[in-house]
Design a protein around this motif. Sequence first.
Motif, short mmCIF file in Angstrom:
data_model
loop_
_atom_site.label_atom_id
_atom_site.label_comp_id
_atom_site.label_asym_id
_atom_site.label_seq_id
_atom_site.Cartn_x
_atom_site.Cartn_y
_atom_site.Cartn_z
N CYS A 196 6.25 28.84 14.29
CA CYS A 196 6.46 30.20 14.78
C CYS A 196 7.88 29.57 15.58
CB CYS A 196 5.97 30.93 15.19
SG CYS A 196 4.52 31.38 13.47
N ASN A 197 7.16 29.15 16.22
CA ASN A 197 8.41 28.47 17.10
C ASN A 197 7.74 27.27 17.51
OD1 ASN A 197 5.98 28.71 18.42
ND2 ASN A 197 6.75 29.77 20.58
N ASN A 198 8.54 26.79 18.59
CA ASN A 198 8.62 25.57 19.48
C ASN A 198 7.86 25.02 21.00
OD1 ASN A 198 7.98 22.91 20.90
ND2 ASN A 198 9.93 21.85 19.89
N PRO A 199 6.69 25.93 21.64
CA PRO A 199 6.77 25.83 22.43
C PRO A 199 6.52 25.05 23.82
CG PRO A 199 4.42 25.46 21.21
CD PRO A 199 5.48 25.58 20.87
N ASN A 200 6.74 23.92 23.12
CA ASN A 200 7.44 22.76 24.12
C ASN A 200 8.95 22.92 24.68
OD1 ASN A 200 4.55 22.46 24.01
ND2 ASN A 200 4.86 20.96 22.16
N GLU A 201 9.52 23.46 23.90
CA GLU A 201 11.15 23.94 24.19
C GLU A 201 11.75 23.62 25.62
OE1 GLU A 201 14.88 22.41 23.85
OE2 GLU A 201 13.54 21.59 22.08
N LYS A 202 12.46 22.99 26.04
CA LYS A 202 13.02 23.84 27.87
C LYS A 202 13.79 24.08 27.48
CE LYS A 202 8.25 22.84 28.72
NZ LYS A 202 7.70 24.12 28.34
N GLU A 203 15.03 23.42 26.39
CA GLU A 203 16.05 23.31 27.21
C GLU A 203 16.61 24.60 26.41
OE1 GLU A 203 17.76 19.75 24.91
OE2 GLU A 203 17.05 18.85 27.03
N ARG A 204 17.86 25.19 25.54
CA ARG A 204 18.11 26.56 25.39
C ARG A 204 18.61 25.77 23.78
NH1 ARG A 204 20.42 31.18 29.19
NH2 ARG A 204 18.84 31.17 30.33
N LYS A 205 17.70 26.01 22.94
CA LYS A 205 17.37 25.72 21.70
C LYS A 205 16.63 26.67 20.91
CE LYS A 205 18.05 20.47 21.65
NZ LYS A 205 18.08 19.61 20.89
N LYS A 209 15.22 20.95 12.95
CA LYS A 209 15.79 20.33 14.47
C LYS A 209 15.25 20.85 15.62
CE LYS A 209 19.01 17.60 12.72
NZ LYS A 209 18.36 16.04 11.71
N LEU A 210 14.46 21.92 15.25
CA LEU A 210 13.95 23.01 16.41
C LEU A 210 11.94 22.48 16.31
CD1 LEU A 210 14.41 25.55 18.52
CD2 LEU A 210 12.67 26.44 17.24
N ILE A 211 11.81 22.00 15.21
CA ILE A 211 10.43 21.92 15.73
C ILE A 211 9.70 21.09 14.59
CG2 ILE A 211 9.15 24.32 14.75
CD1 ILE A 211 9.54 23.46 12.34
N ASN A 212 10.85 19.52 14.81
CA ASN A 212 10.88 18.46 14.56
C ASN A 212 10.19 17.74 12.96
OD1 ASN A 212 12.29 16.88 16.75
ND2 ASN A 212 10.32 17.67 18.41
N LEU A 213 10.65 18.84 12.02
CA LEU A 213 9.55 18.56 11.12
C LEU A 213 10.54 18.84 9.93
CD1 LEU A 213 6.51 20.62 11.19
CD2 LEU A 213 6.52 18.29 11.15
N PRO A 214 10.72 17.35 8.74
CA PRO A 214 12.04 17.47 8.31
C PRO A 214 11.20 18.90 6.71
CG PRO A 214 10.25 16.00 7.90
CD PRO A 214 9.84 16.49 8.57
N ALA A 215 12.57 18.79 6.71
CA ALA A 215 12.62 20.88 5.40
C ALA A 215 12.59 20.52 3.54
CB ALA A 215 14.19 21.19 5.51
N TYR A 216 13.23 19.26 3.59
CA TYR A 216 12.59 18.49 2.56
C TYR A 216 12.58 17.12 2.35
CZ TYR A 216 17.02 21.34 2.38
OH TYR A 216 17.59 22.08 2.58
#
Length: 244
Positions: free
Chosen positions: A46-55, A235-242
């Motif tokens: 549902c999000n990337n809780p480890n993301e610190k940059e404004r993404k 790109k946000l959660i580092n999991l491929p979509a395909y």
Amino acid sequence: MVILSFTSFFFEVKWWSFLLLFLFWLTMTVWGSSDIRLGYFVKTHCNNPNEKERKIALSFDDGPHPITEKVLDVLQKYDVKATFFCIGKQIEKHPEIFKRILAEGHLVGNHSYSHTNKFGIFSTQKVIEEIQRTNDIIHTVSGKKVVYFRPPFGVTNPNIARAVTHTGHHVIGWNNRSLDTVIEDENKILKRVKNRVAPGGIVLLHDTSQKTVNVLEQLLLFLQSENYDVVPIDKLINLPAYET
């Protein structure tokens, strides 16, 4: 409940203790079914809780739809890539719009075939059929095998959990719900989303109404002013979509 029943053989346990425990279980089950962020029945992203940059990521549900073209125009204007969770029967109605989504560099995910309000009571096999049917349509139109699945209405339950385990999909949720299908006032929708913006977040919108198009442009201007980088979900959660 089992522990309480066992304890009742040795100590006096009031009947209302069982009632309270049952009500607690029922509340948690209903809440867990309706709030995808909890991951109560199945692991959800549902999000990337480890993301610190404004993404941040923008996602759109329920297309493709004629309004999707206007959404794409706005995204193109601001050079932003988003993720579209598409309904199988809508892809059948609007294959060219679906192709445009992909041609302009956006991601697509599976949002079931029918998006019926009965989805939450489907059997495991019926859920599997809905997911696989839409995957087959996407593959036929685009050649891509998607592994993102967002259940209709964000509902999860044991049947859906078993189904996605069988199909191998990642369940993608959100942590910033616009309620753009419920709220009519564009300013209230925008304010609601802005108040919940945070690094690593996933915003839920719907590419099915003009009001969302209007809100989207204002939201992108806001994110731009706050120096946010809007990225596709992979790109946000580092999991491929395909599938590769």
